[in-house]
Write a protein that holds these residues in place. Structure first.
Motif, PDB file in Angstrom:
ATOM      1  N   GLU A  80      54.867  13.141  42.002  1.00  0.00           N
ATOM      2  CA  GLU A  80      54.522  12.027  41.430  1.00  0.00           C
ATOM      3  C   GLU A  80      55.270  10.718  41.920  1.00  0.00           C
ATOM      4  O   GLU A  80      56.531  10.772  42.478  1.00  0.00           O
ATOM      5  CB  GLU A  80      55.429  12.109  39.779  1.00  0.00           C
ATOM      6  N   THR A  81      54.581   9.473  41.997  1.00  0.00           N
ATOM      7  CA  THR A  81      55.039   8.295  42.336  1.00  0.00           C
ATOM      8  C   THR A  81      55.210   7.526  41.122  1.00  0.00           C
ATOM      9  O   THR A  81      54.379   7.333  40.090  1.00  0.00           O
ATOM     10  CB  THR A  81      53.909   7.639  43.540  1.00  0.00           C
ATOM     11  N   PHE A  82      56.077   6.813  41.006  1.00  0.00           N
ATOM     12  CA  PHE A  82      56.639   5.749  40.199  1.00  0.00           C
ATOM     13  C   PHE A  82      56.898   4.497  40.598  1.00  0.00           C
ATOM     14  O   PHE A  82      57.493   4.158  41.739  1.00  0.00           O
ATOM     15  CB  PHE A  82      57.824   6.253  39.373  1.00  0.00           C
ATOM     16  N   GLU A  83      56.213   3.171  39.891  1.00  0.00           N
ATOM     17  CA  GLU A  83      56.551   1.954  40.360  1.00  0.00           C
ATOM     18  C   GLU A  83      57.228   1.106  39.224  1.00  0.00           C
ATOM     19  O   GLU A  83      56.640   1.352  37.996  1.00  0.00           O
ATOM     20  CB  GLU A  83      55.209   1.184  40.749  1.00  0.00           C
ATOM     21  N   ILE A  84      58.392   0.655  39.663  1.00  0.00           N
ATOM     22  CA  ILE A  84      59.067   0.065  38.336  1.00  0.00           C
ATOM     23  C   ILE A  84      59.378  -1.615  38.784  1.00  0.00           C
ATOM     24  O   ILE A  84      59.997  -1.821  40.014  1.00  0.00           O
ATOM     25  CB  ILE A  84      60.223   0.480  38.066  1.00  0.00           C
ATOM     26  N   THR A  85      58.709  -2.661  38.114  1.00  0.00           N
ATOM     27  CA  THR A  85      59.082  -3.996  38.426  1.00  0.00           C
ATOM     28  C   THR A  85      60.323  -4.441  38.004  1.00  0.00           C
ATOM     29  O   THR A  85      60.260  -4.463  36.593  1.00  0.00           O
ATOM     30  CB  THR A  85      57.880  -5.009  38.344  1.00  0.00           C
TER      31      THR A  85
END
Length: 68
Positions: free
Chosen positions: A1-6
Motif C-alpha cells: 500500500e502507498t500512502f500520501e499525506i500533505t
C-alpha cells in the motif's frame, strides 16, 4: 500500500509536524519507499517528523509491504 499525506504549516514561524501512522494490517511489515525518514515507535506504529518553514507544505509518501 502507498500512502500520501500533505502537511501544511499555517503559522508565521517554523515548526515541526509529527505524522504518526498505525500499520494495523499485520505485524510483519516493511517500508519499501519513503520521502522522509521515520522512527519505529512500536511493532505497528511509525512516526515521521517533518520540519516546515512558515507557510510551507510538504508531501509525506511511503509504501508499506505486509507479509504473512
Amino acid at each position: 500500500e502507498t500512502f500520501e499525506i500533505t502537511v501544511r504549516n499555517r503559522k508565521e514561524e517554523a515548526t515541526e509536524i509529527r505524522v504518526v501512522e498505525h500499520l494495523f494490517r499485520w505485524a510483519n511489515w516493511e517500508i519499501t519507499e519513503k520521502t522522509q525518514d521515520y522512527s519505529k515507535l512500536n511493532a505497528q506504529t511509525i512516526e515521521f517528523r517533518v520540519p516546515l518553514g512558515a507557510g510551507e507544505s510538504k508531501l509525506v509518501r511511503y509504501t508499506v509491504r505486509y507479509s504473512w
